[in-house]
Scaffold this active site. Structure first.
Site, PDB file in Angstrom:
ATOM      1  N   HIS A 337     -24.794 -35.164 -83.537  1.00  0.00           N
ATOM      2  CA  HIS A 337     -24.453 -34.353 -83.102  1.00  0.00           C
ATOM      3  C   HIS A 337     -24.099 -33.153 -81.907  1.00  0.00           C
ATOM      4  O   HIS A 337     -25.558 -32.991 -81.243  1.00  0.00           O
ATOM      5  CB  HIS A 337     -23.561 -32.958 -84.130  1.00  0.00           C
ATOM      6  CG  HIS A 337     -22.737 -32.423 -83.876  1.00  0.00           C
ATOM      7  ND1 HIS A 337     -22.587 -31.203 -83.932  1.00  0.00           N
ATOM      8  CD2 HIS A 337     -22.077 -32.668 -84.869  1.00  0.00           C
ATOM      9  CE1 HIS A 337     -21.146 -30.860 -84.179  1.00  0.00           C
ATOM     10  NE2 HIS A 337     -21.005 -31.390 -84.938  1.00  0.00           N
ATOM     11  N   GLU A 390     -19.442 -36.597 -90.720  1.00  0.00           N
ATOM     12  CA  GLU A 390     -19.362 -37.918 -91.161  1.00  0.00           C
ATOM     13  C   GLU A 390     -19.776 -38.723 -92.710  1.00  0.00           C
ATOM     14  O   GLU A 390     -19.021 -39.266 -92.992  1.00  0.00           O
ATOM     15  CB  GLU A 390     -19.231 -38.725 -90.183  1.00  0.00           C
ATOM     16  CG  GLU A 390     -18.004 -37.369 -89.201  1.00  0.00           C
ATOM     17  CD  GLU A 390     -17.169 -38.001 -88.528  1.00  0.00           C
ATOM     18  OE1 GLU A 390     -17.120 -38.564 -87.987  1.00  0.00           O
ATOM     19  OE2 GLU A 390     -15.997 -37.015 -88.161  1.00  0.00           O
TER      20      GLU A 390
HETATM   21  C1  LIG Z   1     -21.903 -37.702 -82.169  1.00  0.00           C
HETATM   22  C2  LIG Z   1     -21.880 -37.673 -80.668  1.00  0.00           C
HETATM   23  C3  LIG Z   1     -20.965 -38.242 -79.737  1.00  0.00           C
HETATM   24  C4  LIG Z   1     -22.588 -36.372 -79.654  1.00  0.00           C
HETATM   25  O1  LIG Z   1     -23.922 -37.251 -78.838  1.00  0.00           O
HETATM   26  P1  LIG Z   1     -24.380 -35.945 -77.846  1.00  0.00           P
HETATM   27  O2  LIG Z   1     -25.210 -35.005 -78.776  1.00  0.00           O
HETATM   28  O3  LIG Z   1     -23.709 -35.779 -76.936  1.00  0.00           O
HETATM   29  O4  LIG Z   1     -25.298 -36.680 -77.369  1.00  0.00           O
HETATM   30  P2  LIG Z   1     -25.359 -37.772 -75.951  1.00  0.00           P
HETATM   31  O5  LIG Z   1     -24.426 -38.732 -75.824  1.00  0.00           O
HETATM   32  O6  LIG Z   1     -25.702 -37.200 -74.705  1.00  0.00           O
HETATM   33  O7  LIG Z   1     -26.505 -38.721 -76.308  1.00  0.00           O
HETATM   34  C5  LIG Z   1     -28.135 -38.361 -76.057  1.00  0.00           C
HETATM   35  C6  LIG Z   1     -29.007 -39.670 -76.782  1.00  0.00           C
HETATM   36  O8  LIG Z   1     -28.824 -38.820 -78.228  1.00  0.00           O
HETATM   37  C7  LIG Z   1     -28.512 -40.938 -78.661  1.00  0.00           C
HETATM   38  N1  LIG Z   1     -28.156 -40.592 -79.609  1.00  0.00           N
HETATM   39  C8  LIG Z   1     -27.069 -39.991 -79.728  1.00  0.00           C
HETATM   40  N2  LIG Z   1     -26.206 -40.087 -81.124  1.00  0.00           N
HETATM   41  C9  LIG Z   1     -26.955 -41.377 -81.399  1.00  0.00           C
HETATM   42  C10 LIG Z   1     -26.378 -42.371 -82.811  1.00  0.00           C
HETATM   43  N3  LIG Z   1     -26.123 -41.414 -82.963  1.00  0.00           N
HETATM   44  N4  LIG Z   1     -27.226 -43.133 -82.447  1.00  0.00           N
HETATM   45  C11 LIG Z   1     -28.022 -43.835 -81.714  1.00  0.00           C
HETATM   46  N5  LIG Z   1     -28.458 -42.866 -80.332  1.00  0.00           N
HETATM   47  C12 LIG Z   1     -27.739 -41.308 -80.269  1.00  0.00           C
HETATM   48  C13 LIG Z   1     -27.913 -41.371 -77.415  1.00  0.00           C
HETATM   49  O9  LIG Z   1     -27.769 -43.199 -77.116  1.00  0.00           O
HETATM   50  C14 LIG Z   1     -28.931 -40.456 -76.102  1.00  0.00           C
HETATM   51  O10 LIG Z   1     -30.147 -41.593 -76.000  1.00  0.00           O
HETATM   52  P3  LIG Z   1     -30.656 -41.716 -74.619  1.00  0.00           P
HETATM   53  O11 LIG Z   1     -30.632 -41.041 -73.898  1.00  0.00           O
HETATM   54  O12 LIG Z   1     -31.388 -42.754 -75.164  1.00  0.00           O
HETATM   55  O13 LIG Z   1     -29.541 -42.790 -74.200  1.00  0.00           O
HETATM   56  C15 LIG Z   1     -23.198 -38.947 -81.033  1.00  0.00           C
HETATM   57  O14 LIG Z   1     -24.158 -38.987 -81.840  1.00  0.00           O
HETATM   58  C16 LIG Z   1     -22.649 -40.355 -81.041  1.00  0.00           C
HETATM   59  O15 LIG Z   1     -21.779 -40.396 -81.216  1.00  0.00           O
HETATM   60  N6  LIG Z   1     -22.466 -40.127 -82.830  1.00  0.00           N
HETATM   61  C17 LIG Z   1     -22.313 -41.304 -83.765  1.00  0.00           C
HETATM   62  C18 LIG Z   1     -20.517 -41.202 -83.651  1.00  0.00           C
HETATM   63  C19 LIG Z   1     -20.455 -39.760 -84.411  1.00  0.00           C
HETATM   64  O16 LIG Z   1     -20.810 -39.830 -85.338  1.00  0.00           O
HETATM   65  N7  LIG Z   1     -19.746 -39.447 -84.513  1.00  0.00           N
HETATM   66  C20 LIG Z   1     -19.167 -38.033 -85.533  1.00  0.00           C
HETATM   67  C21 LIG Z   1     -19.278 -36.418 -84.843  1.00  0.00           C
HETATM   68  S1  LIG Z   1     -19.464 -35.097 -85.809  1.00  0.00           S
END
Ligand SMILES: CC(C)(COP(=O)(O)OP(=O)(O)OC[C@H]1O[C@@H](n2cnc3c(N)ncnc32)[C@H](O)[C@@H]1OP(=O)(O)O)[C@@H](O)C(=O)NCCC(=O)NCCS
Length: 450
Positions: A337, A390
């Site tokens: 998240h 989710e």
């Molecule tokens: C929700 C989300 C976009 C938030 O992302 P964020 O906190 O901004 O994190 P980032 O996109 O900057 O990612 C940071 C790191 O964590 C990893 N990461 C984040 N969510 C991940 C996940 N669900 N699975 C695997 N790795 C994940 C990224 O690959 C990245 O790793 P790296 O630095 O080795 O490349 C992300 O966690 C995600 O894509 N989750 C899956 C989709 C989902 O469940 N969405 C509903 C949200 S309520």
């Protein structure tokens, strides 16, 4: 009478605001902003060697004059405060979020969907009389105007080719746009707060009717008229399935929808506020927010989390499946998240409801969750990756009998309430949202190719 002759000394800033030739433009710009001047004298060894003006800076940075300093902010605006709000807040490190001053989980546990709606839009939790009045105000607004109802079969047919199908968020977005048009919503800049509130209630009340009608049409069934004798969520489930929901299914979906009404400055809420900041009508802001919500990184994941469970198949396969997915650079849906760096309180609440509902899917989901969390902790040790809303939302909605294609539209049907509250707040004290970007292309002006 003698005319007053004004001299440079009357107007000049003294002592002179200066900058050194080796200082960065950002530092000089900040000094100008702090001193409230449009230029600085460039001095070297106490000797003036030039002048730097705001116009020079604008030429380089392509910035318009702004009150504050020119500041770089983190990608994705992470951690940047862009507005003040009384509607709610997400405290990522504490695993806590609130609707106005109340814990959102407490509101979901002790109040119904319409009460949380009244809290966000009208500012306080209603007493029994106020709650009854608010429900009576909403119930007739569920009905669709004839010109909209007539077009829904065509939207559903057009949507059959869409990736998400005829009942998808894209179809809903199209229908909401039509409803706003048919209702003649006027620019937020031109209408009273009461009118804007009424527009918000209208859309919020009618969105479930649109979702249910599009879903039924997509499956070859005639839409059902909304019932005014049922609560908002009970009526939604009735319009979907043609029967009043079982109490447990109703409680589960109502808790999910109430917990999803609002969640801080997420992408779709910010989108709604940006559109409202231009003075546009509430329908435009909601349509834009729906577009923002449709992305898998925001609202499009609950059915994908269940798809993940399907793909994993049996608990023993979880670890290998997660390792393969991460090796391919994929993300595991339902985890991580942008704000919560600990458990997501919505996820914990929905897991409790899922446990109450019970059954093999819940047992399987819990086993898989534990393995995914430990594998992610090993593979991504620097990231705080926890279960997000989710994951169990998918489980709970599946158990309540909702088709997977309905997960994201159901999320939208709840969140439209939060968007409306934000739209009202933005319009009340508006300023157009217009940030800047740093130009990083080839230095202009280049000669034209011919
Ligand atoms: C929700 C989300 C976009 C938030 O992302 P964020 O906190 O901004 O994190 P980032 O996109 O900057 O990612 C940071 C790191 O964590 C990893 N990461 C984040 N969510 C991940 C996940 N669900 N699975 C695997 N790795 C994940 C990224 O690959 C990245 O790793 P790296 O630095 O080795 O490349 C992300 O966690 C995600 O894509 N989750 C899956 C989709 C989902 O469940 N969405 C509903 C949200 S309520």
């Amino acid at each position: 009478m003698t005319a007053t002759v004004r001299t440079v000394a009357d107007l000049m800033t003294s002592p002179a605001v200066t900058a050194g030739p080796a200082e960065t433009l950002e530092v000089a710009a900040r000094r100008m902003a702090e001193a409230g001047v449009g230029s600085v004298v460039v001095a070297e060894a106490n000797r003036p060697v030039g002048i730097l003006t705001e116009r020079d800076l604008m030429g380089v940075a392509q910035l318009r004059p702004v009150e504050g300093a020119f500041t770089d902010v983190p990608r994705g605006l992470k951690g940047v405060i862009v507005a003040e709000t009384e509607i709610g807040e997400v405290r990522g490190l504490e695993g806590f979020y609130h609707y106005r001053q109340y814990s959102a989980v407490d509101v979901c546990t002790h109040y119904g969907f319409e009460d949380a709606w009244a809290l966000l839009v009208d500012g306080h939790l209603p007493d029994a009389d106020e709650a009854a009045t608010f429900r009576a105000e909403l119930a007739p607004l569920r009905r669709l105007p004839e010109p909209v109802a007539e077009v829904l079969p065509a939207i559903a047919r057009a949507g059959l080719a869409a990736p998400g199908g005829a009942g998808s968020l894209d179809a809903l977005r199209t229908a909401v746009s039509l409803l706003a048009l048919a209702e003649g919503f006027r620019p937020s800049l031109d209408v009273s707060p009461e009118r804007l509130r009424a527009d918000g209630l209208r859309l919020g009340a009618a969105v479930p009717t649109l979702v249910a009608a599009l879903h039924r049409l997509a499956h070859g069934m005639a839409p059902l008229e909304p019932r005014e004798d049922l609560g908002h969520v009970a009526n939604y489930l009735y319009m979907l399935h043609g029967a009043e929901p079982e109490p447990m299914a109703l409680r589960a979906v109502e808790a999910y929808m109430t917990s999803t009404i609002e969640h801080g400055f997420n992408a779709s809420t910010f989108t709604a506020r940006v559109v409202t900041s231009t003075g546009a009508d509430l329908g435009s802001a909601v349509v834009a927010a729906l577009g923002s919500l449709s992305g898998p990184l925001h609202g499009g994941a609950p059915s994908r989390a269940l798809d993940t469970l399907d793909a994993i198949g049996t608990p023993e396969r979880t670890e290998a499946w997660v390792r393969d997915a991460i090796a391919r650079g994929e993300r595991i849906m339902g985890f991580g998240h942008p704000v919560y760096k600990t458990y997501d309180p919505r996820s914990a609440m929905l897991r409790d409801i899922a446990r109450e509902m019970g059954g093999p899917l819940v047992d399987f989901a819990q086993q898989v969750e534990a393995t995914i969390l430990s594998t992610l902790a090993e593979l991504k040790p620097d990231q705080e990756l926890h279960t997000n809303v989710e994951y169990y939302a998918g489980v709970v909605m599946e158990l309540a009998g909702l088709d997977r294609t309905l997960f994201t539209p159901t999320f939208a049907a709840a969140r439209v309430v939060g968007w409306s509250a934000h739209i009202l707040e933005q319009a009340r004290d508006n300023r157009i949202i217009r940030p800047s970007a740093r130009y990083v292309g080839p230095p202009p002006p280049q000669p034209l190719p011919r």
